[in-house]
Design a protein around this motif. Structure first.
Motif, mmCIF file in Angstrom:
data_model
loop_
_atom_site.group_PDB
_atom_site.id
_atom_site.type_symbol
_atom_site.label_atom_id
_atom_site.label_comp_id
_atom_site.label_asym_id
_atom_site.label_seq_id
_atom_site.Cartn_x
_atom_site.Cartn_y
_atom_site.Cartn_z
ATOM 1 N N MET A 1 0.837 -1.205 0.000
ATOM 2 C CA MET A 1 0.000 0.000 0.000
ATOM 3 C C MET A 1 0.872 1.256 0.000
ATOM 4 O O MET A 1 1.646 1.469 0.924
ATOM 5 N N GLU A 2 0.782 2.025 -1.058
ATOM 6 C CA GLU A 2 1.533 3.280 -1.135
ATOM 7 C C GLU A 2 0.635 4.396 -0.592
ATOM 8 O O GLU A 2 -0.416 4.689 -1.169
ATOM 9 N N ILE A 3 1.057 4.992 0.514
ATOM 10 C CA ILE A 3 0.214 5.996 1.175
ATOM 11 C C ILE A 3 0.921 7.348 1.150
ATOM 12 O O ILE A 3 2.106 7.439 1.480
ATOM 13 N N VAL A 4 0.184 8.372 0.768
ATOM 14 C CA VAL A 4 0.727 9.728 0.771
ATOM 15 C C VAL A 4 -0.049 10.565 1.778
ATOM 16 O O VAL A 4 -1.291 10.487 1.837
ATOM 17 N N VAL A 5 0.663 11.317 2.590
ATOM 18 C CA VAL A 5 0.017 12.243 3.530
ATOM 19 C C VAL A 5 0.307 13.667 3.071
ATOM 20 O O VAL A 5 1.464 14.014 2.819
ATOM 21 N N LEU A 6 -0.740 14.474 2.956
ATOM 22 C CA LEU A 6 -0.561 15.890 2.632
ATOM 23 C C LEU A 6 -0.434 16.640 3.951
ATOM 24 O O LEU A 6 -1.292 16.507 4.828
ATOM 25 N N LEU A 7 0.642 17.387 4.091
ATOM 26 C CA LEU A 7 0.928 17.992 5.387
ATOM 27 C C LEU A 7 1.189 19.487 5.256
ATOM 28 O O LEU A 7 1.818 19.935 4.309
ATOM 29 N N LYS A 8 0.674 20.240 6.220
ATOM 30 C CA LYS A 8 0.946 21.673 6.263
ATOM 31 C C LYS A 8 1.502 22.033 7.634
ATOM 32 O O LYS A 8 1.055 21.493 8.651
ATOM 33 N N GLN A 9 2.460 22.943 7.618
ATOM 34 C CA GLN A 9 3.003 23.438 8.882
ATOM 35 C C GLN A 9 2.235 24.713 9.245
ATOM 36 O O GLN A 9 2.080 25.602 8.399
ATOM 37 N N ALA A 110 3.953 7.374 -6.677
ATOM 38 C CA ALA A 110 2.960 6.292 -6.731
ATOM 39 C C ALA A 110 2.103 6.358 -5.478
ATOM 40 O O ALA A 110 2.605 6.607 -4.384
ATOM 41 N N PHE A 111 0.794 6.206 -5.618
ATOM 42 C CA PHE A 111 -0.066 6.175 -4.424
ATOM 43 C C PHE A 111 -1.296 5.307 -4.656
ATOM 44 O O PHE A 111 -1.807 5.219 -5.768
ATOM 45 N N ASP A 112 -1.729 4.652 -3.580
ATOM 46 C CA ASP A 112 -3.013 3.965 -3.569
ATOM 47 C C ASP A 112 -4.005 4.768 -2.744
ATOM 48 O O ASP A 112 -5.204 4.711 -2.954
ATOM 49 N N LEU A 113 -3.447 5.482 -1.760
ATOM 50 C CA LEU A 113 -4.294 6.195 -0.808
ATOM 51 C C LEU A 113 -3.626 7.510 -0.431
ATOM 52 O O LEU A 113 -2.423 7.543 -0.163
ATOM 53 N N ILE A 114 -4.421 8.577 -0.421
ATOM 54 C CA ILE A 114 -3.922 9.884 0.032
ATOM 55 C C ILE A 114 -4.733 10.277 1.259
ATOM 56 O O ILE A 114 -5.972 10.135 1.262
ATOM 57 N N ASP A 137 -8.504 13.298 -10.327
ATOM 58 C CA ASP A 137 -9.631 12.486 -10.790
ATOM 59 C C ASP A 137 -9.773 11.182 -10.001
ATOM 60 O O ASP A 137 -9.910 10.097 -10.563
ATOM 61 N N ILE A 138 -9.693 11.319 -8.672
ATOM 62 C CA ILE A 138 -9.946 10.161 -7.814
ATOM 63 C C ILE A 138 -11.058 10.532 -6.828
ATOM 64 O O ILE A 138 -11.287 11.715 -6.573
ATOM 65 N N PRO A 139 -11.777 9.533 -6.292
ATOM 66 C CA PRO A 139 -12.835 9.858 -5.327
ATOM 67 C C PRO A 139 -12.258 10.358 -4.002
ATOM 68 O O PRO A 139 -11.106 10.059 -3.667
ATOM 69 N N PRO A 172 -7.510 4.016 -6.252
ATOM 70 C CA PRO A 172 -6.954 5.028 -5.352
ATOM 71 C C PRO A 172 -8.012 6.053 -4.948
ATOM 72 O O PRO A 172 -8.882 6.396 -5.731
ATOM 73 N N ALA A 173 -7.889 6.515 -3.694
ATOM 74 C CA ALA A 173 -8.857 7.471 -3.162
ATOM 75 C C ALA A 173 -8.148 8.388 -2.173
ATOM 76 O O ALA A 173 -7.012 8.114 -1.769
ATOM 77 N N LEU A 174 -8.823 9.454 -1.810
ATOM 78 C CA LEU A 174 -8.302 10.402 -0.820
ATOM 79 C C LEU A 174 -9.335 10.530 0.290
ATOM 80 O O LEU A 174 -10.530 10.565 0.015
ATOM 81 N N PHE A 175 -8.883 10.552 1.538
ATOM 82 C CA PHE A 175 -9.836 10.912 2.588
ATOM 83 C C PHE A 175 -9.248 11.971 3.504
ATOM 84 O O PHE A 175 -8.024 12.127 3.592
#
Lengths: 260, 321
Positions: A1-9, A110-114, A137-139, A172-175
């Motif tokens: 599972m390739e997971i990406v986290v979007l992070l802000k400081q 590469a990501f499966d989940l964001i 263009d992902i849910p 792939p999806a984002l939550f």
């Protein structure tokens, strides 16, 4: 599972925020900076998913040199690698601009989940997560307090006014995260030492194939910051007994404030 | 340049949220300023009967998108249908309620239509082709005047922040195409506590903090009950596990604007104050007469909340009898 986290400081929530002399930004000296609390839930959830399903956790942020501190903290929590988009043309963008930069960066990862925070606690926009999903263009599923991954699908419990919705989407999806999802772990000394050797790549807009003009045309911009109206406040209600104080409060709420 | 305004109604099982009428009233003011018409749109299934209500708050016309696939909110189906309605109506401004659904839908649509978005707006002013909105940032520690520019602007208004103005208009109702298009999210189930007053829409909120000393909030529930309001909590109370996360008021919880906010056993950490400072009237009850919350309150009582709150509840009950 390739997971990406979007992070802000962001400035710590206990920080006192002062308006800068230009009137459209805040004073950044002396502020304590932290990972946006909702993004911290995202990092924690990504680590738990990796622990259960294997894979890699990549933290991606748009920011400045100082932002590497927040990314290193996420690496110390256990994330595998970091990517920082640091470019003069990527400073002071509106929410859509930031989402465009992140989406462009994600085309090279590469990501499966964001996983993203529902909002950053500085601009409180609730925009970037869903907008990144749309650009890729992902849910997306927002305000998630619980998720289950199975057979290439994610099922999420979303908090809504007065209850919970359960919704599913294929990967792939984002939550986006909601308080209650998890309790983020603390960084440990070995974690902090290890984080120093983990890869943290800094990229410019050119590196991710974006022309500055694509993101700098801001449709939303701050015209002025103001302090909210201050209350004169502090009118203490006196009385000989608790009963007398309670009666006086209700009288004031009824006759003076007219809210009861 | 279009001068039309579109207000997006939000309903749950055929009942409109209060903020829908606030969005219509705000939309009417913007439309008048621009010299255009106000359209209202409702998405759902079996919502045609309820749609007539929208004409009572200033909508010139009402568009109903009815489809079984819209019975429950799913952002992809709703976004597809709403994008088509916007394409047909060509508004300059779209007004949403800043609810979980409104924010979610507006965010996705903002990216799809390349239209700037401001959420949690407290005030909106049309200035030529631009729109200037006032919205809280840093959890309410600051107010920002934000300028939105472009042919299409999206705004989501904070519940309880703007007045509802009844205004009968022609309100002609027409069904519009409701093609859900490509969808990937699937509704599984929902659990709603219909008896519970939602914090962000409550006229009165009674919140408890560390001073509650445990998970028994019954004295606060009783006061909220007579006020017809909701019970909230500080971050410490949520962190202690005394209340669910959904009750948290503050910078990392909900930002609320009730007419009356009663803070019980809450010392007044800056991140909590940010979340409730836009309440019209604030009452603080705390044992510690030096608690910072008193400086932010309109009325304060230093004393034992477990003694005071039931007495206050009884006084209000007497008043209402």
């Amino acid at each position: 599972m390739e997971i990406v986290v979007l992070l802000k400081q962001v400035p710590a929530t206990e920080a006192f925020i002062e308006i800068a002399d230009d009137g459209v930004s805040v004073k950044t000296q002396n502020l304590k900076w932290v990972i946006n609390p909702y993004d911290e839930f995202a990092v924690e959830e990504a680590l738990r998913i990796r622990e259960a399903h294997g894979g890699t956790v990549t933290v991606v942020s748009v920011g400045v040199e100082k932002t590497t501190e927040a990314i290193r903290t996420a690496l110390a929590m256990g994330a595998d690698k970091g990517v920082l988009i640091n470019d003069p043309a990527a400073q002071g963008l509106d929410g859509l601009g930031v989402a465009r930069v992140l989406a462009a960066a994600l085309k090279q990862i590469a990501f499966d989940l964001i996983i993203a925070g529902q909002r950053a606690v500085d601009d409180d926009n609730f925009l970037v997560g869903p907008a990144v999903a749309e650009f890729l263009d992902i849910p997306h599923l927002s305000m998630v307090v619980k998720q289950e991954l199975q057979d290439g699908r994610i099922r999420c419990h979303r908090t809504v006014e007065g209850g919970t919705l359960v919704v599913e989407a294929p990967l792939p999806a984002l939550f986006t995260t909601q308080r209650g999802l998890n309790e983020p772990r603390y960084t440990s000394l070995p974690g902090i030492m290890k984080a120093k050797r983990k890869p943290l790549e800094t990229k410019t807009l050119a590196d991710i194939g974006l022309a500055p003009a694509v993101v700098t045309n801001r449709g939303a911009r701050i015209a002025a910051f103001r302090l909210p109206p201050q209350r004169s406040g502090g009118r203490m209600i006196a009385g000989d007994s608790a009963q007398a104080k309670a009666a006086e409060l209700v009288r004031l709420l009824h006759e003076e404030a007219k809210v009861v | 340049m279009s001068q039309a305004v579109l207000a997006v109604a939000e309903q749950n099982d055929g009942v409109f949220r209060k903020v829908t009428f606030e969005a219509l009233s705000a939309g009417r003011i913007i439309a008048d300023r621009l010299g255009g018409e106000l359209a209202a749109v409702v998405l759902g299934h079996g919502v045609q009967a309820a749609a007539a209500d929208l004409g009572r708050y200033g909508a010139d016309r009402i568009r109903v998108a009815d489809h079984p696939a819209l019975a429950e909110y799913l952002n992809d189906a709703y976004c597809n249908v709403l994008a088509a309605v916007i394409e047909a109506e060509k508004p300059a401004v779209v007004v949403f309620g800043a609810t979980t659904q409104g924010r979610d839908l507006a965010a996705r649509l903002s990216a799809r239509l390349n239209a700037p978005l401001a959420v949690d707006c407290l005030a909106i002013q049309a200035e030529g082709d631009a729109l200037q909105v006032t919205r809280p940032m840093y959890g309410g520690k600051l107010l920002a005047d934000v300028r939105l520019e472009g042919p299409l602007k999206l705004v989501a208004i904070r519940p309880n922040a703007m007045p509802i103005t009844p205004l009968e208009k022609a309100g002609t109702i027409a069904m519009v195409a409701a093609e859900p298009g490509r969808t990937r999210t699937v509704f599984v189930e929902k659990t709603l506590d219909s008896g519970k007053v939602e914090l962000t829409e409550a006229d009165a909120i009674v919140s408890g903090g560390r001073g509650m000393g445990g998970s028994d909030f019954s004295v606060l529930e009783a006061l909220a009950g007579v006020l017809g309001g909701a019970v909230g909590a500080s971050r410490s109370a949520v962190d202690e596990g005394w209340r669910p996360a959904s009750d948290q008021v503050g910078q990392t919880g909900k930002v609320v604007s009730p007419a009356l906010y009663v803070a019980c056993g809450i010392s007044g950490a800056i991140q909590h104050l940010a979340g409730m400072s836009s309440a019209k009237v604030i009452v603080a009850i705390n044992k510690d007469a030096e608690a910072p919350i008193f400086a932010k309150a309109d009325y304060g009582i230093a004393g034992d909340l477990f003694e005071l709150v039931p007495l206050i509840t009884a006084e209000i009950r007497k008043l209402k009898a």
